[in-house]
Design an enzyme around this catalytic site. Structure first.
Site, PDB file in Angstrom:
ATOM      1  N   ARG A  71      11.449  -6.084   4.388  1.00 33.09           N
ATOM      2  CA  ARG A  71      11.061  -4.677   4.235  1.00 33.09           C
ATOM      3  C   ARG A  71      11.932  -3.750   5.073  1.00 33.09           C
ATOM      4  O   ARG A  71      12.313  -4.067   6.194  1.00 33.09           O
ATOM      5  CB  ARG A  71       9.598  -4.509   4.652  1.00 33.09           C
ATOM      6  CG  ARG A  71       9.163  -3.046   4.612  1.00 33.09           C
ATOM      7  CD  ARG A  71       7.704  -2.914   4.495  1.00 33.09           C
ATOM      8  NE  ARG A  71       7.026  -3.078   5.769  1.00 33.09           N
ATOM      9  CZ  ARG A  71       5.746  -2.791   5.929  1.00 33.09           C
ATOM     10  NH1 ARG A  71       5.031  -2.351   4.914  1.00 33.09           N
ATOM     11  NH2 ARG A  71       5.183  -2.967   7.096  1.00 33.09           N
ATOM     12  N   LYS A 115       0.829  -1.218   0.000  1.00 26.82           N
ATOM     13  CA  LYS A 115       0.000   0.000   0.000  1.00 26.82           C
ATOM     14  C   LYS A 115       0.860   1.264   0.000  1.00 26.82           C
ATOM     15  O   LYS A 115       0.623   2.189  -0.763  1.00 26.82           O
ATOM     16  CB  LYS A 115      -0.910   0.048   1.240  1.00 26.82           C
ATOM     17  CG  LYS A 115      -1.952  -1.036   1.318  1.00 26.82           C
ATOM     18  CD  LYS A 115      -2.922  -0.781   2.470  1.00 26.82           C
ATOM     19  CE  LYS A 115      -2.290  -0.782   3.838  1.00 26.82           C
ATOM     20  NZ  LYS A 115      -1.765  -2.098   4.266  1.00 26.82           N
ATOM     21  N   ARG A 128      -9.475   0.970   8.378  1.00 34.23           N
ATOM     22  CA  ARG A 128      -9.065  -0.409   8.655  1.00 34.23           C
ATOM     23  C   ARG A 128     -10.164  -1.176   9.368  1.00 34.23           C
ATOM     24  O   ARG A 128      -9.982  -2.356   9.654  1.00 34.23           O
ATOM     25  CB  ARG A 128      -7.834  -0.389   9.548  1.00 34.23           C
ATOM     26  CG  ARG A 128      -6.521  -0.716   8.828  1.00 34.23           C
ATOM     27  CD  ARG A 128      -5.445  -0.636   9.868  1.00 34.23           C
ATOM     28  NE  ARG A 128      -4.231  -1.304   9.559  1.00 34.23           N
ATOM     29  CZ  ARG A 128      -3.149  -0.709   9.065  1.00 34.23           C
ATOM     30  NH1 ARG A 128      -3.178   0.554   8.750  1.00 34.23           N
ATOM     31  NH2 ARG A 128      -2.052  -1.385   8.885  1.00 34.23           N
ATOM     32  N   ARG A 158      -0.669  -9.405  12.877  1.00 31.95           N
ATOM     33  CA  ARG A 158      -1.189  -8.330  12.017  1.00 31.95           C
ATOM     34  C   ARG A 158      -2.057  -8.903  10.901  1.00 31.95           C
ATOM     35  O   ARG A 158      -3.066  -8.312  10.525  1.00 31.95           O
ATOM     36  CB  ARG A 158      -0.026  -7.516  11.437  1.00 31.95           C
ATOM     37  CG  ARG A 158       0.614  -6.623  12.492  1.00 31.95           C
ATOM     38  CD  ARG A 158       1.949  -6.074  12.048  1.00 31.95           C
ATOM     39  NE  ARG A 158       1.834  -5.138  10.950  1.00 31.95           N
ATOM     40  CZ  ARG A 158       2.834  -4.857  10.106  1.00 31.95           C
ATOM     41  NH1 ARG A 158       3.993  -5.465  10.233  1.00 31.95           N
ATOM     42  NH2 ARG A 158       2.645  -3.980   9.162  1.00 31.95           N
ATOM     43  N   ARG A 201      11.075  -2.284  10.601  1.00 35.63           N
ATOM     44  CA  ARG A 201      10.099  -1.894  11.614  1.00 35.63           C
ATOM     45  C   ARG A 201       9.985  -2.983  12.672  1.00 35.63           C
ATOM     46  O   ARG A 201      10.025  -4.160  12.350  1.00 35.63           O
ATOM     47  CB  ARG A 201       8.725  -1.706  10.956  1.00 35.63           C
ATOM     48  CG  ARG A 201       8.540  -0.336  10.385  1.00 35.63           C
ATOM     49  CD  ARG A 201       7.335  -0.246   9.493  1.00 35.63           C
ATOM     50  NE  ARG A 201       6.119  -0.848  10.034  1.00 35.63           N
ATOM     51  CZ  ARG A 201       4.926  -0.715   9.462  1.00 35.63           C
ATOM     52  NH1 ARG A 201       4.799  -0.007   8.360  1.00 35.63           N
ATOM     53  NH2 ARG A 201       3.876  -1.286   9.984  1.00 35.63           N
TER      54      ARG A 201
HETATM   55  P1  AMP Z   1       0.777   0.530   8.946  1.00 33.64           P
HETATM   56  O1  AMP Z   1       2.036   1.305   8.801  1.00 33.64           O
HETATM   57  O2  AMP Z   1      -0.330   1.081   8.082  1.00 33.64           O
HETATM   58  O3  AMP Z   1       0.970  -0.953   8.753  1.00 33.64           O
HETATM   59  O4  AMP Z   1       0.297   0.726  10.462  1.00 33.64           O
HETATM   60  C1  AMP Z   1       1.090   0.291  11.552  1.00 33.64           C
HETATM   61  C2  AMP Z   1       0.228   0.078  12.777  1.00 33.64           C
HETATM   62  O5  AMP Z   1      -0.398   1.329  13.123  1.00 33.64           O
HETATM   63  C3  AMP Z   1      -0.919  -0.900  12.597  1.00 33.64           C
HETATM   64  O6  AMP Z   1      -0.527  -2.230  12.776  1.00 33.64           O
HETATM   65  C4  AMP Z   1      -1.882  -0.405  13.667  1.00 33.64           C
HETATM   66  O7  AMP Z   1      -1.470  -0.809  14.961  1.00 33.64           O
HETATM   67  C5  AMP Z   1      -1.723   1.103  13.581  1.00 33.64           C
HETATM   68  N1  AMP Z   1      -2.670   1.711  12.609  1.00 33.64           N
HETATM   69  C6  AMP Z   1      -2.363   2.356  11.456  1.00 33.64           C
HETATM   70  N2  AMP Z   1      -3.471   2.769  10.820  1.00 33.64           N
HETATM   71  C7  AMP Z   1      -4.509   2.362  11.600  1.00 33.64           C
HETATM   72  C8  AMP Z   1      -5.921   2.459  11.472  1.00 33.64           C
HETATM   73  N3  AMP Z   1      -6.505   3.047  10.415  1.00 33.64           N
HETATM   74  N4  AMP Z   1      -6.675   1.920  12.478  1.00 33.64           N
HETATM   75  C9  AMP Z   1      -6.123   1.333  13.549  1.00 33.64           C
HETATM   76  N5  AMP Z   1      -4.808   1.187  13.714  1.00 33.64           N
HETATM   77  C10 AMP Z   1      -3.996   1.695  12.747  1.00 33.64           C
END
Ligand code: AMP
Length: 210
Positions: free
Chosen positions: A123, A13, A88, A167, A156
């Site tokens: 990654r 994404k 999400r 996840r 990360r």
């Molecule tokens: P990402 O970088 O998009 O994979 O986000 C990393 C982490 O941030 C996720 O695993 C969630 O814990 C949190 N997070 C990011 N976006 C959201 C969202 N829209 N709703 C809830 N948690 C989020």
């Protein structure tokens, strides 16, 4: 144009959102990047979010909805934006609707779970600007250094294998229902993730501009 990129963690994404952002000149909004910045800066929101993020769970809806609402009210979002990692959950998608945000298209990046596990282990993400790389498929020109801003490209914490499993579980349980949510509204375009980033980008750009 207001766009959403849906997909499992590691589906690409962030990378594809960057491509669209550059091509269409609209900002990429990553709630994950905003949250990571808050954690790094030790803000009140960051302190609240940290435990959820590190365990592979979602941060509570009211926190992320607040973040998103503030972000899309900024000036650079006037001509549209691309959401990367939001919504999400179904309540987050409903919150977008009740804010009066019209979504033109939702691109769902389809990648198998087994492929994702391999991708996330390689990654690397820039600590400074959030740009995403892969040691094998999309390496930065200099190992460990972001091409875009010279920041450190690192793994990360939540890309650790046991957190990735959690996840993915969270994704299937809470986020995957959005594929039907937007499919039923006729806004969804599915794009099959390819081995090469540039091949996926080609399909994504076609879907966006069709
Ligand atoms: P990402 O970088 O998009 O994979 O986000 C990393 C982490 O941030 C996720 O695993 C969630 O814990 C949190 N997070 C990011 N976006 C959201 C969202 N829209 N709703 C809830 N948690 C989020």
């Amino acid at each position: 144009m207001n766009l959403i990129l849906l997909g499992a963690p590691g589906a690409g994404k962030g990378t594809q959102a960057e491509v669209i952002s550059e091509k269409l000149g609209i900002p990429q909004i990553s709630t994950g990047n905003i949250l990571r910045e808050a954690v790094k800066n030790g803000t009140e929101m960051g302190v609240k979010a940290k435990g959820f993020m590190e365990s592979g769970a979602l941060v509570p809806d009211e926190v992320v909805i607040g973040i998103l609402k503030d972000r899309i009210a900024e000036d650079d979002c006037k001509n549209g934006f691309i959401l990367d990692g939001f919504p999400r959950t179904v309540p987050q998608a409903e919150a977008l609707e009740s804010m009066g945000v019209n979504i033109d298209k939702v691109i769902s990046l389809e990648v198998a779970d087994e492929t994702i596990q391999g991708r996330l282990s390689g990654r690397r993400v820039c600590e400074k600007c959030g740009a995403s790389y892969h040691v094998e498929f999309n390496p930065p020109k200099t190992e460990g250094v972001c091409d875009k801003c010279g920041g450190a490209a690192v793994q990360r914490k939540d890309d650790a294998p046991e957190t990735v499993i959690e996840r993915l579980r969270t994704y299937h349980e809470q986020t995957a229902p959005l594929v039907d949510f937007y499919g039923n509204k006729g806004r969804l375009v599915k794009v099959q993730g390819q081995d090469e980033v540039k091949d996926t980008s080609e399909l994504v750009l076609k879907a966006v501009t069709a």
